[in-house]
Design a protein around this motif. Structure first.
Motif, PDB file in Angstrom:
ATOM      1  N   MET A 167      -1.886  -2.985  10.406  1.00 41.97           N
ATOM      2  CA  MET A 167      -3.220  -2.404  10.405  1.00 41.97           C
ATOM      3  C   MET A 167      -3.201  -0.992  10.993  1.00 41.97           C
ATOM      4  SD  MET A 167      -6.164  -3.227   9.335  1.00 41.97           S
ATOM      5  CE  MET A 167      -7.507  -4.304   9.618  1.00 41.97           C
ATOM      6  N   ASP A 168      -2.363  -0.770  12.013  1.00 44.86           N
ATOM      7  CA  ASP A 168      -2.275   0.555  12.627  1.00 44.86           C
ATOM      8  C   ASP A 168      -1.766   1.596  11.638  1.00 44.86           C
ATOM      9  OD1 ASP A 168      -3.153  -0.483  15.011  1.00 44.86           O
ATOM     10  OD2 ASP A 168      -1.154  -0.737  15.847  1.00 44.86           O
ATOM     11  N   LYS A 169      -0.787   1.209  10.822  1.00 42.37           N
ATOM     12  CA  LYS A 169      -0.234   2.151   9.837  1.00 42.37           C
ATOM     13  C   LYS A 169      -1.298   2.529   8.815  1.00 42.37           C
ATOM     14  CE  LYS A 169       3.414   2.988   6.572  1.00 42.37           C
ATOM     15  NZ  LYS A 169       4.674   3.583   6.826  1.00 42.37           N
ATOM     16  N   VAL A 170      -2.087   1.557   8.352  1.00 44.90           N
ATOM     17  CA  VAL A 170      -3.161   1.833   7.396  1.00 44.90           C
ATOM     18  C   VAL A 170      -4.168   2.789   8.019  1.00 44.90           C
ATOM     19  CG1 VAL A 170      -5.127   0.811   6.179  1.00 44.90           C
ATOM     20  CG2 VAL A 170      -2.898  -0.302   6.075  1.00 44.90           C
ATOM     21  N   ALA A 171      -4.587   2.525   9.240  1.00 49.64           N
ATOM     22  CA  ALA A 171      -5.559   3.392   9.910  1.00 49.64           C
ATOM     23  C   ALA A 171      -5.008   4.797  10.092  1.00 49.64           C
ATOM     24  CB  ALA A 171      -5.956   2.789  11.252  1.00 49.64           C
ATOM     25  N   ARG A 172      -3.740   4.899  10.474  1.00 57.26           N
ATOM     26  CA  ARG A 172      -3.129   6.212  10.676  1.00 57.26           C
ATOM     27  C   ARG A 172      -3.056   6.995   9.365  1.00 57.26           C
ATOM     28  NH1 ARG A 172       1.403   4.612  12.207  1.00 57.26           N
ATOM     29  NH2 ARG A 172       2.735   5.338  10.529  1.00 57.26           N
ATOM     30  N   LEU A 173      -2.585   6.341   8.307  1.00 55.87           N
ATOM     31  CA  LEU A 173      -2.486   7.004   7.007  1.00 55.87           C
ATOM     32  C   LEU A 173      -3.871   7.379   6.474  1.00 55.87           C
ATOM     33  CD1 LEU A 173       0.250   4.805   5.299  1.00 55.87           C
ATOM     34  CD2 LEU A 173       0.512   7.144   6.132  1.00 55.87           C
ATOM     35  N   ALA A 174      -4.849   6.507   6.685  1.00 56.17           N
ATOM     36  CA  ALA A 174      -6.203   6.739   6.158  1.00 56.17           C
ATOM     37  C   ALA A 174      -6.877   7.939   6.799  1.00 56.17           C
ATOM     38  CB  ALA A 174      -7.057   5.488   6.355  1.00 56.17           C
ATOM     39  N   SER A 175      -6.436   8.321   7.983  1.00 54.51           N
ATOM     40  CA  SER A 175      -7.084   9.439   8.677  1.00 54.51           C
ATOM     41  C   SER A 175      -6.341  10.760   8.508  1.00 54.51           C
ATOM     42  CB  SER A 175      -7.219   9.107  10.162  1.00 54.51           C
ATOM     43  OG  SER A 175      -5.942   9.004  10.755  1.00 54.51           O
ATOM     44  N   GLN A 176      -5.265  10.776   7.728  1.00 54.86           N
ATOM     45  CA  GLN A 176      -4.455  11.987   7.609  1.00 54.86           C
ATOM     46  C   GLN A 176      -4.985  13.010   6.613  1.00 54.86           C
ATOM     47  OE1 GLN A 176      -0.465  10.556   6.931  1.00 54.86           O
ATOM     48  NE2 GLN A 176      -0.065  10.426   9.113  1.00 54.86           N
ATOM     49  N   LYS A 177      -5.893  12.623   5.747  1.00 55.77           N
ATOM     50  CA  LYS A 177      -6.428  13.541   4.746  1.00 55.77           C
ATOM     51  C   LYS A 177      -7.880  13.151   4.460  1.00 55.77           C
ATOM     52  CE  LYS A 177      -4.831  16.023   0.758  1.00 55.77           C
ATOM     53  NZ  LYS A 177      -3.934  16.136  -0.339  1.00 55.77           N
ATOM     54  N   ALA A 178      -8.660  14.063   3.872  1.00 52.33           N
ATOM     55  CA  ALA A 178     -10.071  13.792   3.612  1.00 52.33           C
ATOM     56  C   ALA A 178     -10.271  12.580   2.700  1.00 52.33           C
ATOM     57  CB  ALA A 178     -10.743  15.018   3.014  1.00 52.33           C
ATOM     58  N   VAL A 179      -9.406  12.422   1.696  1.00 54.44           N
ATOM     59  CA  VAL A 179      -9.485  11.270   0.793  1.00 54.44           C
ATOM     60  C   VAL A 179      -8.105  10.640   0.711  1.00 54.44           C
ATOM     61  CG1 VAL A 179      -9.968  10.460  -1.552  1.00 54.44           C
ATOM     62  CG2 VAL A 179     -11.332  12.311  -0.572  1.00 54.44           C
ATOM     63  N   VAL A 180      -8.062   9.334   0.971  1.00 56.50           N
ATOM     64  CA  VAL A 180      -6.816   8.577   0.922  1.00 56.50           C
ATOM     65  C   VAL A 180      -7.036   7.354   0.040  1.00 56.50           C
ATOM     66  CG1 VAL A 180      -5.111   7.282   2.269  1.00 56.50           C
ATOM     67  CG2 VAL A 180      -6.154   9.345   3.227  1.00 56.50           C
ATOM     68  N   ILE A 181      -6.104   7.147  -0.881  1.00 62.30           N
ATOM     69  CA  ILE A 181      -6.185   6.003  -1.787  1.00 62.30           C
ATOM     70  C   ILE A 181      -4.911   5.181  -1.651  1.00 62.30           C
ATOM     71  CG2 ILE A 181      -6.395   5.221  -4.175  1.00 62.30           C
ATOM     72  CD1 ILE A 181      -7.763   7.940  -4.786  1.00 62.30           C
ATOM     73  N   PHE A 182      -5.085   3.902  -1.348  1.00 62.55           N
ATOM     74  CA  PHE A 182      -3.978   2.960  -1.373  1.00 62.55           C
ATOM     75  C   PHE A 182      -3.999   2.331  -2.753  1.00 62.55           C
ATOM     76  CE2 PHE A 182      -4.842   3.501   3.072  1.00 62.55           C
ATOM     77  CZ  PHE A 182      -3.574   3.564   3.631  1.00 62.55           C
ATOM     78  N   SER A 183      -2.860   2.338  -3.412  1.00 60.01           N
ATOM     79  CA  SER A 183      -2.784   2.032  -4.829  1.00 60.01           C
ATOM     80  C   SER A 183      -1.511   1.250  -5.137  1.00 60.01           C
ATOM     81  CB  SER A 183      -2.782   3.372  -5.583  1.00 60.01           C
ATOM     82  OG  SER A 183      -2.550   3.221  -6.945  1.00 60.01           O
ATOM     83  N   LYS A 184      -1.424   0.811  -6.376  1.00 66.07           N
ATOM     84  CA  LYS A 184      -0.173   0.295  -6.924  1.00 66.07           C
ATOM     85  C   LYS A 184       0.051   1.037  -8.231  1.00 66.07           C
ATOM     86  CE  LYS A 184       0.124  -4.302  -4.964  1.00 66.07           C
ATOM     87  NZ  LYS A 184       0.169  -5.734  -5.257  1.00 66.07           N
ATOM     88  N   SER A 185       1.270   1.446  -8.474  1.00 67.51           N
ATOM     89  CA  SER A 185       1.565   2.290  -9.629  1.00 67.51           C
ATOM     90  C   SER A 185       1.271   1.608 -10.960  1.00 67.51           C
ATOM     91  CB  SER A 185       3.014   2.762  -9.578  1.00 67.51           C
ATOM     92  OG  SER A 185       3.890   1.664  -9.554  1.00 67.51           O
ATOM     93  N   SER A 186       1.254   0.280 -10.997  1.00 67.94           N
ATOM     94  CA  SER A 186       1.015  -0.440 -12.250  1.00 67.94           C
ATOM     95  C   SER A 186      -0.430  -0.891 -12.432  1.00 67.94           C
ATOM     96  CB  SER A 186       1.931  -1.667 -12.308  1.00 67.94           C
ATOM     97  OG  SER A 186       1.637  -2.526 -11.220  1.00 67.94           O
ATOM     98  N   CYS A 187      -1.309  -0.521 -11.522  1.00 67.82           N
ATOM     99  CA  CYS A 187      -2.700  -0.990 -11.539  1.00 67.82           C
ATOM    100  C   CYS A 187      -3.591  -0.034 -12.334  1.00 67.82           C
ATOM    101  CB  CYS A 187      -3.193  -1.116 -10.095  1.00 67.82           C
ATOM    102  SG  CYS A 187      -4.960  -1.392  -9.926  1.00 67.82           S
ATOM    103  N   CYS A 188      -4.221  -0.549 -13.389  1.00 72.00           N
ATOM    104  CA  CYS A 188      -5.055   0.315 -14.238  1.00 72.00           C
ATOM    105  C   CYS A 188      -6.321   0.780 -13.514  1.00 72.00           C
ATOM    106  CB  CYS A 188      -5.390  -0.382 -15.552  1.00 72.00           C
ATOM    107  SG  CYS A 188      -6.369  -1.870 -15.378  1.00 72.00           S
ATOM    108  N   MET A 189      -6.909  -0.049 -12.656  1.00 70.20           N
ATOM    109  CA  MET A 189      -8.101   0.377 -11.914  1.00 70.20           C
ATOM    110  C   MET A 189      -7.734   1.454 -10.891  1.00 70.20           C
ATOM    111  SD  MET A 189     -10.662  -0.876 -13.277  1.00 70.20           S
ATOM    112  CE  MET A 189     -11.876  -0.257 -12.154  1.00 70.20           C
ATOM    113  N   CYS A 190      -6.541   1.345 -10.318  1.00 79.26           N
ATOM    114  CA  CYS A 190      -6.065   2.378  -9.396  1.00 79.26           C
ATOM    115  C   CYS A 190      -5.951   3.710 -10.138  1.00 79.26           C
ATOM    116  CB  CYS A 190      -4.712   1.985  -8.810  1.00 79.26           C
ATOM    117  SG  CYS A 190      -4.759   0.526  -7.771  1.00 79.26           S
ATOM    118  N   HIS A 191      -5.400   3.657 -11.334  1.00 82.13           N
ATOM    119  CA  HIS A 191      -5.255   4.865 -12.144  1.00 82.13           C
ATOM    120  C   HIS A 191      -6.636   5.472 -12.430  1.00 82.13           C
ATOM    121  CE1 HIS A 191      -3.756   7.668 -15.099  1.00 82.13           C
ATOM    122  NE2 HIS A 191      -4.683   7.237 -15.922  1.00 82.13           N
ATOM    123  N   ALA A 192      -7.609   4.638 -12.780  1.00 84.90           N
ATOM    124  CA  ALA A 192      -8.956   5.124 -13.092  1.00 84.90           C
ATOM    125  C   ALA A 192      -9.604   5.773 -11.878  1.00 84.90           C
ATOM    126  CB  ALA A 192      -9.819   3.969 -13.600  1.00 84.90           C
TER     127      ALA A 192
END
Length: 102
Positions: free
Chosen positions: A1-26
């Motif tokens: 959870m700490d890693k997610v919080a740290r990464l989420a605060s590093q830029k104005a917009v952060v997206i956690f995704s999977k490269s094969s996910c069509c909704m992520c791509h959209a």
């Protein structure tokens, strides 16, 4: 959870995704088309991706991806982001977070 919080605060917009996910791509395309350059974290390409995926689910993101953070705050998954886009409030959130200047 700490890693997610740290990464989420590093830029104005952060997206956690999977490269094969069509909704992520959209969702990524939605931000790119508005001129936003989000930080993208592909969980299927990260050695700690499964751990981060579980943390996102605990945060309330089901399915775990796409998970969008704006200004360090969890916004939600594809449905939440599309709702914000359709009701016109996404652009204001992006401006407030410093991701858009126009």
């Amino acid at each position: 959870m700490d890693k997610v919080a740290r990464l989420a605060s590093q830029k104005a917009v952060v997206i956690f995704s999977k490269s094969s996910c069509c909704m992520c791509h959209a969702i990524k395309r939605l931000f790119y088309d508005q001129g936003v350059s989000p930080a993208i974290h592909e969980l299927d390409e990260d050695p700690r991706g499964r751990e981060m995926e579980r943390a996102l689910i605990r945060l309330g993101c089901n399915p775990a991806v796409p998970a969008v953070f704006i200004g360090g705050k969890f916004v939600g998954s594809a449905n939440a982001v599309m709702t914000l886009q359709l009701n016109g409030s996404l652009k204001k959130m992006l401006k407030d977070a410093g991701a858009l200047w126009l």
